[in-house]
Design an enzyme around this catalytic site. Sequence first.
Site, PDB file in Angstrom:
ATOM      1  N   TYR A  64      -7.623   8.054 -69.254  1.00  0.00           N
ATOM      2  CA  TYR A  64      -7.679   8.507 -70.577  1.00  0.00           C
ATOM      3  C   TYR A  64      -6.278   9.118 -71.043  1.00  0.00           C
ATOM      4  O   TYR A  64      -6.063   9.952 -70.646  1.00  0.00           O
ATOM      5  CB  TYR A  64      -8.842   9.480 -70.897  1.00  0.00           C
ATOM      6  CG  TYR A  64     -10.435   8.713 -70.784  1.00  0.00           C
ATOM      7  CD1 TYR A  64     -10.404   7.696 -70.544  1.00  0.00           C
ATOM      8  CD2 TYR A  64     -11.375   9.659 -70.752  1.00  0.00           C
ATOM      9  CE1 TYR A  64     -11.638   7.053 -70.435  1.00  0.00           C
ATOM     10  CE2 TYR A  64     -12.484   9.096 -70.251  1.00  0.00           C
ATOM     11  CZ  TYR A  64     -12.785   7.781 -70.080  1.00  0.00           C
ATOM     12  OH  TYR A  64     -13.961   7.554 -69.987  1.00  0.00           O
ATOM     13  N   PHE A 219     -21.146   5.217 -74.327  1.00  0.00           N
ATOM     14  CA  PHE A 219     -21.586   4.507 -75.558  1.00  0.00           C
ATOM     15  C   PHE A 219     -23.229   5.114 -76.126  1.00  0.00           C
ATOM     16  O   PHE A 219     -23.853   3.991 -76.335  1.00  0.00           O
ATOM     17  CB  PHE A 219     -21.517   3.008 -75.430  1.00  0.00           C
ATOM     18  CG  PHE A 219     -20.038   2.470 -75.293  1.00  0.00           C
ATOM     19  CD1 PHE A 219     -19.071   3.149 -75.432  1.00  0.00           C
ATOM     20  CD2 PHE A 219     -19.890   1.052 -74.973  1.00  0.00           C
ATOM     21  CE1 PHE A 219     -17.577   2.706 -75.165  1.00  0.00           C
ATOM     22  CE2 PHE A 219     -18.575   0.482 -74.650  1.00  0.00           C
ATOM     23  CZ  PHE A 219     -17.473   1.391 -74.803  1.00  0.00           C
ATOM     24  N   PRO A 220     -23.471   6.227 -76.030  1.00  0.00           N
ATOM     25  CA  PRO A 220     -24.790   6.769 -76.240  1.00  0.00           C
ATOM     26  C   PRO A 220     -25.007   6.354 -77.658  1.00  0.00           C
ATOM     27  O   PRO A 220     -26.076   6.332 -78.302  1.00  0.00           O
ATOM     28  CB  PRO A 220     -24.704   8.204 -75.833  1.00  0.00           C
ATOM     29  CG  PRO A 220     -23.323   8.554 -76.047  1.00  0.00           C
ATOM     30  CD  PRO A 220     -22.552   7.280 -75.406  1.00  0.00           C
ATOM     31  N   LEU A 221     -23.953   6.090 -78.691  1.00  0.00           N
ATOM     32  CA  LEU A 221     -23.867   6.042 -80.085  1.00  0.00           C
ATOM     33  C   LEU A 221     -23.522   4.621 -80.456  1.00  0.00           C
ATOM     34  O   LEU A 221     -23.477   4.079 -81.271  1.00  0.00           O
ATOM     35  CB  LEU A 221     -23.032   7.041 -80.844  1.00  0.00           C
ATOM     36  CG  LEU A 221     -23.670   8.359 -80.706  1.00  0.00           C
ATOM     37  CD1 LEU A 221     -22.495   9.485 -81.482  1.00  0.00           C
ATOM     38  CD2 LEU A 221     -25.087   8.658 -81.193  1.00  0.00           C
ATOM     39  N   GLY A 222     -23.277   3.780 -79.282  1.00  0.00           N
ATOM     40  CA  GLY A 222     -22.732   2.329 -79.414  1.00  0.00           C
ATOM     41  C   GLY A 222     -21.207   2.280 -79.317  1.00  0.00           C
ATOM     42  O   GLY A 222     -20.496   1.504 -79.725  1.00  0.00           O
ATOM     43  N   GLY A 223     -20.529   3.556 -79.105  1.00  0.00           N
ATOM     44  CA  GLY A 223     -19.182   3.341 -78.826  1.00  0.00           C
ATOM     45  C   GLY A 223     -18.183   3.298 -80.079  1.00  0.00           C
ATOM     46  O   GLY A 223     -18.617   3.458 -81.335  1.00  0.00           O
ATOM     47  N   PRO A 226     -15.132  -1.684 -82.233  1.00  0.00           N
ATOM     48  CA  PRO A 226     -15.857  -2.543 -83.265  1.00  0.00           C
ATOM     49  C   PRO A 226     -16.603  -3.625 -82.245  1.00  0.00           C
ATOM     50  O   PRO A 226     -15.975  -4.077 -81.014  1.00  0.00           O
ATOM     51  CB  PRO A 226     -14.734  -3.207 -83.957  1.00  0.00           C
ATOM     52  CG  PRO A 226     -13.543  -2.821 -83.636  1.00  0.00           C
ATOM     53  CD  PRO A 226     -13.630  -1.746 -82.406  1.00  0.00           C
TER      54      PRO A 226
HETATM   55  N1  LIG Z   1     -17.781   4.929 -67.436  1.00  0.00           N
HETATM   56  C1  LIG Z   1     -16.879   4.146 -68.272  1.00  0.00           C
HETATM   57  O1  LIG Z   1     -16.581   3.120 -68.338  1.00  0.00           O
HETATM   58  C2  LIG Z   1     -16.865   4.719 -69.850  1.00  0.00           C
HETATM   59  C3  LIG Z   1     -16.743   3.791 -70.881  1.00  0.00           C
HETATM   60  C4  LIG Z   1     -16.492   4.352 -72.051  1.00  0.00           C
HETATM   61  C5  LIG Z   1     -16.850   5.551 -72.238  1.00  0.00           C
HETATM   62  N2  LIG Z   1     -17.010   6.502 -71.306  1.00  0.00           N
HETATM   63  C6  LIG Z   1     -17.107   7.823 -71.376  1.00  0.00           C
HETATM   64  O2  LIG Z   1     -18.526   8.026 -72.209  1.00  0.00           O
HETATM   65  C7  LIG Z   1     -18.267   8.822 -73.432  1.00  0.00           C
HETATM   66  C8  LIG Z   1     -19.034   8.544 -74.817  1.00  0.00           C
HETATM   67  O3  LIG Z   1     -18.440   7.088 -75.090  1.00  0.00           O
HETATM   68  P1  LIG Z   1     -17.657   6.920 -76.402  1.00  0.00           P
HETATM   69  O4  LIG Z   1     -16.897   8.236 -76.787  1.00  0.00           O
HETATM   70  O5  LIG Z   1     -17.047   5.622 -76.183  1.00  0.00           O
HETATM   71  O6  LIG Z   1     -18.921   6.412 -77.386  1.00  0.00           O
HETATM   72  P2  LIG Z   1     -19.953   7.108 -78.201  1.00  0.00           P
HETATM   73  O7  LIG Z   1     -20.282   8.584 -77.756  1.00  0.00           O
HETATM   74  O8  LIG Z   1     -21.060   6.045 -78.258  1.00  0.00           O
HETATM   75  O9  LIG Z   1     -19.379   7.058 -79.763  1.00  0.00           O
HETATM   76  C9  LIG Z   1     -18.295   7.651 -80.185  1.00  0.00           C
HETATM   77  C10 LIG Z   1     -17.986   7.177 -81.621  1.00  0.00           C
HETATM   78  O10 LIG Z   1     -19.139   7.961 -82.310  1.00  0.00           O
HETATM   79  C11 LIG Z   1     -18.483   8.854 -83.126  1.00  0.00           C
HETATM   80  N3  LIG Z   1     -19.480   9.962 -83.287  1.00  0.00           N
HETATM   81  C12 LIG Z   1     -19.576  10.876 -82.377  1.00  0.00           C
HETATM   82  N4  LIG Z   1     -20.362  11.857 -82.916  1.00  0.00           N
HETATM   83  C13 LIG Z   1     -20.664  11.390 -84.167  1.00  0.00           C
HETATM   84  C14 LIG Z   1     -21.381  12.224 -85.183  1.00  0.00           C
HETATM   85  N5  LIG Z   1     -22.257  13.329 -85.022  1.00  0.00           N
HETATM   86  N6  LIG Z   1     -21.452  11.412 -86.323  1.00  0.00           N
HETATM   87  C15 LIG Z   1     -20.858  10.320 -86.687  1.00  0.00           C
HETATM   88  N7  LIG Z   1     -20.179   9.722 -85.730  1.00  0.00           N
HETATM   89  C16 LIG Z   1     -20.153  10.335 -84.585  1.00  0.00           C
HETATM   90  C17 LIG Z   1     -17.164   8.922 -82.960  1.00  0.00           C
HETATM   91  O11 LIG Z   1     -16.192   9.243 -83.925  1.00  0.00           O
HETATM   92  P3  LIG Z   1     -15.563  10.704 -84.065  1.00  0.00           P
HETATM   93  O12 LIG Z   1     -14.717  10.790 -83.170  1.00  0.00           O
HETATM   94  O13 LIG Z   1     -15.029  10.500 -85.618  1.00  0.00           O
HETATM   95  O14 LIG Z   1     -16.696  11.604 -84.031  1.00  0.00           O
HETATM   96  C18 LIG Z   1     -16.736   7.616 -82.079  1.00  0.00           C
HETATM   97  O15 LIG Z   1     -16.271   6.819 -83.165  1.00  0.00           O
HETATM   98  C19 LIG Z   1     -16.641   8.840 -73.566  1.00  0.00           C
HETATM   99  O16 LIG Z   1     -15.991   9.859 -74.462  1.00  0.00           O
HETATM  100  C20 LIG Z   1     -16.374   8.540 -72.089  1.00  0.00           C
HETATM  101  O17 LIG Z   1     -16.016   9.827 -71.664  1.00  0.00           O
HETATM  102  C21 LIG Z   1     -17.138   6.200 -70.136  1.00  0.00           C
END
Ligand SMILES: NC(=O)c1ccc[n+]([C@@H]2O[C@H](COP(=O)([O-])OP(=O)(O)OC[C@H]3O[C@@H](n4cnc5c(N)ncnc54)[C@H](OP(=O)(O)O)[C@@H]3O)[C@@H](O)[C@H]2O)c1
Length: 299
Positions: A64, A219-223, A226
């Site tokens: 990262y 991706f708990p919120l769909g990442g 896009p």
């Molecule tokens: N093992 C793997 O291969 C892998 C792959 C991907 C990710 N990960 C891990 O999983 C974690 C979670 O995944 P992710 O961050 O990709 O996706 P996510 O948590 O599903 O979604 C993040 C997105 O949601 C938005 N968001 C977050 N909180 C929000 C809220 N309260 N209201 C509206 N929008 C909100 C964020 O924007 P803002 O920043 O503007 O809030 C960002 O655009 C990562 O941070 C990483 O540590 C692991």
Amino acid sequence: MPTPDTPGTRRPGGSAVFAGRTVSRIGYGAMQLTRLENDPDQAITLLRRAVELGIDHVDTAQFYGNGFVNELIREALRREDEVLVVSKIGADADPGGAVHLRLAQRPEELRASVEDNLKSLGLEQIAVMNLRRPDDRPGLRGEGDQAVDLDDQLAAMTAMRDEGKIGAIGLSHITLDGLRRAIPAGIVCVQNAYSLLDRRDEELLSLCLAEGIAWVPFFPLGGAVPGLPKVTEDPAVRAAAETLERSPSQVGLAWLLHHAPNVLPIPGTAGVEHLESNVAAGSIHLDDAVMATLDARRG
Ligand SMILES: NC(=O)c1ccc[n+]([C@@H]2O[C@H](COP(=O)([O-])OP(=O)(O)OC[C@H]3O[C@@H](n4cnc5c(N)ncnc54)[C@H](OP(=O)(O)O)[C@@H]3O)[C@@H](O)[C@H]2O)c1
């Protein structure tokens, strides 16, 4: 695996056992901090706020921001915060590449990546290390010398655990067969893509529940990328949010917490307001009717 909260403690989403430690069910995924490369102070403020709010497990990776996020964690978190730092190996940063990431699956590459993580995080041991396989969507596929047998990798992982370089082993992008093969090595968590709208790994989640393995979905919120279905845009989620006077993201996270007791979401955000909102999702109660409506939104 949820455990009763110790009186006087405040754990977002309640408590659960993860790698033998009692932690808050809601953690923090630090990948979005790569967006704050020009504002590290803001990133440190966000990490400190996460600790203040009771978050005590954080997901990261050396890749990262090519060490940037690990170094932020090193600077922001103190030993007395007792935060479980969970990292992942199996890929390296590739700053010039199309997806800024390249696989690093060979056992010697796994070992080198653990050393990189220890250095950038300033730790003597990484509490939990996920082996990111190239088996499961989305992302990179293992070909040529990057198509490595899982058993060979588990041998490297268990050797590093025996040496104390890592405390426990997790798996990411793993298939059901892969998990079954790996369980005898002692697996504490699985990190695959999963949300209210992406439930293709339901069988894996159930196996984890039966085996006492934490399900820590990414991706708990769909990442943020896009093209993936966004939980916050789903009509049923939006309707429930309106009724409950909560935000759609909070409903999506609350659904994860209600869905199974071994789910420990790690929503990612680069903003303190969203972090606070995500933590507050831990106190939302969804009744049976709302759960039934949301359950029907299978991906
Ligand atoms: N093992 C793997 O291969 C892998 C792959 C991907 C990710 N990960 C891990 O999983 C974690 C979670 O995944 P992710 O961050 O990709 O996706 P996510 O948590 O599903 O979604 C993040 C997105 O949601 C938005 N968001 C977050 N909180 C929000 C809220 N309260 N209201 C509206 N929008 C909100 C964020 O924007 P803002 O920043 O503007 O809030 C960002 O655009 C990562 O941070 C990483 O540590 C692991």
